[in-house]
Enzyme design. Sequence first.
Site, PDB file in Angstrom:
ATOM      1  N   ALA A 387      63.111 100.359  49.402  1.00 10.98           N
ATOM      2  CA  ALA A 387      62.147  99.289  49.337  1.00 10.98           C
ATOM      3  C   ALA A 387      62.149  98.778  47.904  1.00 10.98           C
ATOM      4  O   ALA A 387      61.834  99.835  47.041  1.00 10.98           O
ATOM      5  CB  ALA A 387      60.864  99.127  50.050  1.00 10.98           C
ATOM      6  N   HIS A 420      53.608  93.630  44.146  1.00  6.99           N
ATOM      7  CA  HIS A 420      54.550  93.284  43.445  1.00  6.99           C
ATOM      8  C   HIS A 420      55.151  92.140  43.213  1.00  6.99           C
ATOM      9  O   HIS A 420      54.428  91.395  42.114  1.00  6.99           O
ATOM     10  CB  HIS A 420      55.648  94.371  43.008  1.00  6.99           C
ATOM     11  CG  HIS A 420      55.994  95.910  43.015  1.00  6.99           C
ATOM     12  ND1 HIS A 420      54.966  95.929  42.366  1.00  6.99           N
ATOM     13  CD2 HIS A 420      56.395  97.093  44.128  1.00  6.99           C
ATOM     14  CE1 HIS A 420      55.495  97.900  42.569  1.00  6.99           C
ATOM     15  NE2 HIS A 420      55.998  97.986  44.126  1.00  6.99           N
ATOM     16  N   HIS A 545      65.088 107.043  43.585  1.00  4.01           N
ATOM     17  CA  HIS A 545      64.837 107.087  42.351  1.00  4.01           C
ATOM     18  C   HIS A 545      66.043 108.097  40.962  1.00  4.01           C
ATOM     19  O   HIS A 545      65.405 107.605  39.580  1.00  4.01           O
ATOM     20  CB  HIS A 545      62.933 107.346  41.773  1.00  4.01           C
ATOM     21  CG  HIS A 545      62.075 106.483  42.437  1.00  4.01           C
ATOM     22  ND1 HIS A 545      62.640 106.853  44.599  1.00  4.01           N
ATOM     23  CD2 HIS A 545      61.357 105.569  42.596  1.00  4.01           C
ATOM     24  CE1 HIS A 545      60.990 105.684  44.885  1.00  4.01           C
ATOM     25  NE2 HIS A 545      60.928 104.744  43.480  1.00  4.01           N
ATOM     26  N   TYR A 555      54.429 106.157  40.379  1.00  3.76           N
ATOM     27  CA  TYR A 555      53.152 106.562  41.665  1.00  3.76           C
ATOM     28  C   TYR A 555      52.267 107.234  42.132  1.00  3.76           C
ATOM     29  O   TYR A 555      51.420 107.725  42.490  1.00  3.76           O
ATOM     30  CB  TYR A 555      54.964 106.597  42.418  1.00  3.76           C
ATOM     31  CG  TYR A 555      55.766 105.650  42.624  1.00  3.76           C
ATOM     32  CD1 TYR A 555      55.559 104.517  42.784  1.00  3.76           C
ATOM     33  CD2 TYR A 555      56.541 106.322  41.771  1.00  3.76           C
ATOM     34  CE1 TYR A 555      56.873 103.510  43.095  1.00  3.76           C
ATOM     35  CE2 TYR A 555      57.761 104.932  42.196  1.00  3.76           C
ATOM     36  CZ  TYR A 555      57.795 103.610  42.561  1.00  3.76           C
ATOM     37  OH  TYR A 555      59.223 103.176  42.440  1.00  3.76           O
TER      38      TYR A 555
HETATM   39  O1  X8Z Z   1      59.640 103.119  45.710  1.00  6.56           O
HETATM   40  C1  X8Z Z   1      58.579 103.344  46.317  1.00  6.56           C
HETATM   41  C2  X8Z Z   1      58.165 101.465  46.617  1.00  6.56           C
HETATM   42  C3  X8Z Z   1      59.224 100.827  45.879  1.00  6.56           C
HETATM   43  S1  X8Z Z   1      58.420 100.387  44.467  1.00  6.56           S
HETATM   44  C4  X8Z Z   1      58.695 101.706  48.125  1.00  6.56           C
HETATM   45  N1  X8Z Z   1      57.951 103.838  46.489  1.00  6.56           N
HETATM   46  C5  X8Z Z   1      57.773 105.814  46.193  1.00  6.56           C
HETATM   47  C6  X8Z Z   1      58.831 106.482  46.638  1.00  6.56           C
HETATM   48  O2  X8Z Z   1      59.629 105.277  48.105  1.00  6.56           O
HETATM   49  O3  X8Z Z   1      59.291 107.025  46.942  1.00  6.56           O
HETATM   50  C7  X8Z Z   1      56.359 103.804  47.049  1.00  6.56           C
HETATM   51  C8  X8Z Z   1      55.269 105.447  47.960  1.00  6.56           C
HETATM   52  C9  X8Z Z   1      56.566 105.955  46.222  1.00  6.56           C
HETATM   53 ZN    ZN Z   2      56.937  99.562  44.348  1.00  6.18          ZN
END
Ligand code: X8Z
Ligand code: ZN
Length: 663
Positions: A387, A420, A545, A555
């Site tokens: 996402a 966001h 990531h 986060y």
């Molecule tokens: O990557 C995200 C969002 C987009 S900024 C979906 N998050 C982290 C993850 O999924 O690892 C939100 C919580 C942590």
């Molecule tokens: Zn996010």
Amino acid sequence: MKPLRALLALSITAAVIGVVGCKKEPSPPTTGTAPTTVPQGETADQFIARVNAEYKAMYPEMSSAQWLSNTYINDDSAMIAAKSNERWLTQLNSWIEQSKRFEGQPMSPDTARSIQLLKLLTAMPAPKDPAKLAELTRIATKMDGMYGSGKYCTGEGDAKNCRQLGDLEDVLRSSRDYDAQLDAWQGWHTIAQPMRKDYTRFVELVNEGARDMGYADTGEMWRSGYDMSPAEIAAETDRLWGQVKPLYEQLHCYTRTKLEATYGADKGHVAGNMLPAHLMGNMWQQDWGNLWDVLAPYKNAGSLDVNGALAAQYQQQFDAQMAKNPDSREPEQQAQLEVDAQLATARQMTERAQDFYVSLGMPKLPETYWSKTQFVKPRDRDVVCHASAWDMNMAGDVRTKMCIKPNEEDFTTIYHELGHVYYYMAYNKQPPLFQGGAHDGFHEAIGDTIVLAMTPKYLQSIGLVGDQQQSNEALINAQMRMALAKVSFLPFGLMIDRWRWGVFDGSIKPGDYNKAWWDLKAKYQGVAPATARGEEFFDAGAKYHVPGNTPYTRYFLSHVLQFQFYKALCDASGYKGPLYECSFYGNKEAGAKFQAMLSKGQSQPWQKTLKELTGGEKMDASAVLEYFAPLQTWLKQQNEGKTCGWQPDGKIAAAAKPAAGKG
Ligand code: X8Z
Ligand code: ZN
């Protein structure tokens, strides 16, 4: 690839460059040299005004290239994305070089801040050497594509079965079969094995870029985006973790007990009393909410089965599609009806999320949001499903990109992504270099603050759960639901960048990438794999990531800040009861306060922005502890007499200690 404003701002992969609207700008060259003609005698203030204009002008083309390569993964879109990123990073290096003329010169405070921010505009610092810069953008785009199109295939010939991340996550979410979960977990991790070489080279290249800019390494650069020294922010994360660790340890202890009851004493934990990675309902053990069936404190104290309600909504949509197309019985047609029903449900879920923001006095999403967003996974091609939220042009073309399924996790992720989007829209009036979160943790915390306000009462009001009891048991259930999403996340939020900081500063060598990864998982999360994970694996690469190069400390910080924001908005709304019961849905005072913060963007140090909202200028986890106080007391009772804690080196007997009385 990578977000343009990845480091300080967003969540996404939106980058930039290309179109140059401003007159004196020639079209950027395709590679190498700096594109800009530097006007003679320009002052620092004029320089920043020019950079802002050039940045804004080149932004939409870059965003489009990124959007395309994320929503149509193929060699062509990858090439275009890499090339456009190459032009952007070349331009950015040129601006940074040009800014050096103004060191020690008089300039306005805004200009001084803008010059600082310029150096942090990308999370992917690129070497000056054009050949290396081009190599970097190719590797980055390639790794993004490998993640997005990753598949785990089993069987041969007609029996061949390939599954993507979403399918494998479904197994972890719903199956309680030990081996099926292990297979899904191991299967997904195979996609990262071929990334190791690319990632190793990636690290060399970004480090060269960081050094070219005057940083010791990329990690130090990432830690420079917090209006304090890199050492200070690192110490802040340790301090905040120290505040919440006792709560996490209690949740860990309770969870292990329940897993042992479900899978047996031998399979419910791995050596050292750690939680088995594949049994946590989530590929990375970062959110344990899917284990509700195993961990729910009281089965008969009011249902919080949001998954069930959303699945029913989807089924309704599907039945409606079937009624409209009674002759569509072929598998192909059925599959299409399924996607149509998914899309209709996903839009409904998104409208729900929008409604919360609108109830606070914020605007509706623009029409183009609805027409250009990717709501569900298309059937005909690979896309990056992770996402994200996109600001395509700093002027209202905002979108989200998800592969929404009708479950609770995705439902709350929509609220997160819209956070966001509302931030983008609120700070679009700022100069481009000030368009970003106060720090990147702020950007991540906006939507999650709203998620905290999704109390059982709110869920009931939107028909996702039934009548709610007023009882201590119902309260503990509600607290557990939130803790499984929020508390379980905290050590994960920390360990990813503990790993990357080590990789970037060289204290973790390529030959130890996997060992170091699991050492940190053990240390912070108390999680371990059930089978050996040697250096033939590259398990970090199985988390979006890492190949996507999105910094992760944001986060962790967000999971602290969101409780501070929540408390401040509850106060603003005039709420007086216990923190955990507050919802500011529909409250315009809270909304105005939130909006005021969002519209500041990164135009001032975050400490000032935080003070304007909360009255304090430090990040602080006491609101987390205040919120979860009833659960923490309950957990301590549940864990009484148990041997809590874990031994990261895997020796169960070594450091066993009773839980009772522990902080
Ligand atoms: O990557 C995200 C969002 C987009 S900024 C979906 N998050 C982290 C993850 O999924 O690892 C939100 C919580 C942590
Ligand atoms: Zn996010």
